[in-house]
Motif scaffolding. Structure first.
Motif, PDB file in Angstrom:
ATOM      1  N   ASP A  19     -54.725  -4.559 -12.861  1.00  0.00           N
ATOM      2  CA  ASP A  19     -54.840  -3.829 -14.125  1.00  0.00           C
ATOM      3  C   ASP A  19     -54.771  -2.350 -13.809  1.00  0.00           C
ATOM      4  N   GLU A  20     -55.043  -1.514 -14.797  1.00  0.00           N
ATOM      5  CA  GLU A  20     -54.907  -0.066 -14.582  1.00  0.00           C
ATOM      6  C   GLU A  20     -55.893   0.478 -13.556  1.00  0.00           C
ATOM      7  N   VAL A  74     -49.821  -8.851 -13.695  1.00  0.00           N
ATOM      8  CA  VAL A  74     -50.489  -7.824 -14.488  1.00  0.00           C
ATOM      9  C   VAL A  74     -51.372  -8.536 -15.506  1.00  0.00           C
ATOM     10  N   ALA A  75     -52.647  -8.197 -15.528  1.00  0.00           N
ATOM     11  CA  ALA A  75     -53.583  -8.801 -16.474  1.00  0.00           C
ATOM     12  C   ALA A  75     -53.074  -8.570 -17.890  1.00  0.00           C
ATOM     13  N   GLU A  77     -54.435  -8.083 -20.693  1.00  0.00           N
ATOM     14  CA  GLU A  77     -55.082  -6.994 -21.434  1.00  0.00           C
ATOM     15  C   GLU A  77     -54.711  -5.615 -20.901  1.00  0.00           C
ATOM     16  N   ALA A  78     -54.054  -5.543 -19.730  1.00  0.00           N
ATOM     17  CA  ALA A  78     -53.646  -4.263 -19.155  1.00  0.00           C
ATOM     18  C   ALA A  78     -52.165  -3.974 -19.384  1.00  0.00           C
ATOM     19  N   GLU A  79     -51.421  -4.943 -19.869  1.00  0.00           N
ATOM     20  CA  GLU A  79     -49.976  -4.755 -20.019  1.00  0.00           C
ATOM     21  C   GLU A  79     -49.622  -3.585 -20.920  1.00  0.00           C
ATOM     22  N   LYS A  81     -51.163  -0.862 -21.455  1.00  0.00           N
ATOM     23  CA  LYS A  81     -51.422   0.421 -20.794  1.00  0.00           C
ATOM     24  C   LYS A  81     -50.439   0.692 -19.659  1.00  0.00           C
TER      25      LYS A  81
END
Length: 146
Positions: A19-20, A74-75, A77-79, A81
């Motif tokens: 993630d980010e 990539v998680a 929920e992070a895509e 961002k």
């Protein structure tokens, strides 16, 4: 939150979920590691028909490029961002990176020969880094009527 196909992929391959907060650490190659990585943007947060197809081919791609390409997911929920940073405009997509920079994006499901050709091109040390498209310039002029 992940989709069943993504959970199965993670379990089957043990690929890291990034993630980010940790993507840069993953992309920075450790001593002796190849500098190139393949990030899977699955689009799992919203159902997409081709996501499970790309998930199925991802382990095969990593096997074909073993020693030349590291993989991560990539998680979901992070895509949102991370999409802009890696030039992702369509989900699902695979992004080939050189260290922390994107050098190739492969959207949706492709033929095997297309994967091989496009990934080989992205792994070329001379492959250019992808950059954001230039934004149109707007210029305003003021003229005072007589």
């Amino acid at each position: 939150m992940t989709a069943p196909f993504l959970d199965a992929l993670i379990q089957r391959t043990s690929l890291p979920l990034v993630d980010e907060t940790n993507v840069d650490a993953f992309l920075a190659p450790a001593a002796g590691e190849c500098p190139n990585a393949l990030l899977f943007f699955s689009g799992a947060a919203a159902p997409r028909p081709e996501s499970s197809d790309v998930a199925a081919v991802l382990p095969e791609i990593l096997r074909a490029f073993s020693g030349r390409l590291r993989g991560a997911i990539v998680a979901p929920e992070a895509e949102a961002k991370l999409k802009g940073r890696f030039q992702i405009f369509v989900l699902p997509s695979l992004c080939v990176t050189r260290a922390t920079e994107p050098v190739g994006v492969l959207p949706k499901i492709l033929d095997w020969s297309d994967y091989v050709e496009k990934i080989e091109a992205a792994l070329d040390p001379q492959a250019p880094v992808l950059s954001a498209p230039a934004k149109p310039k707007t210029q305003f002029t003021f003229s005072q009527g007589a």
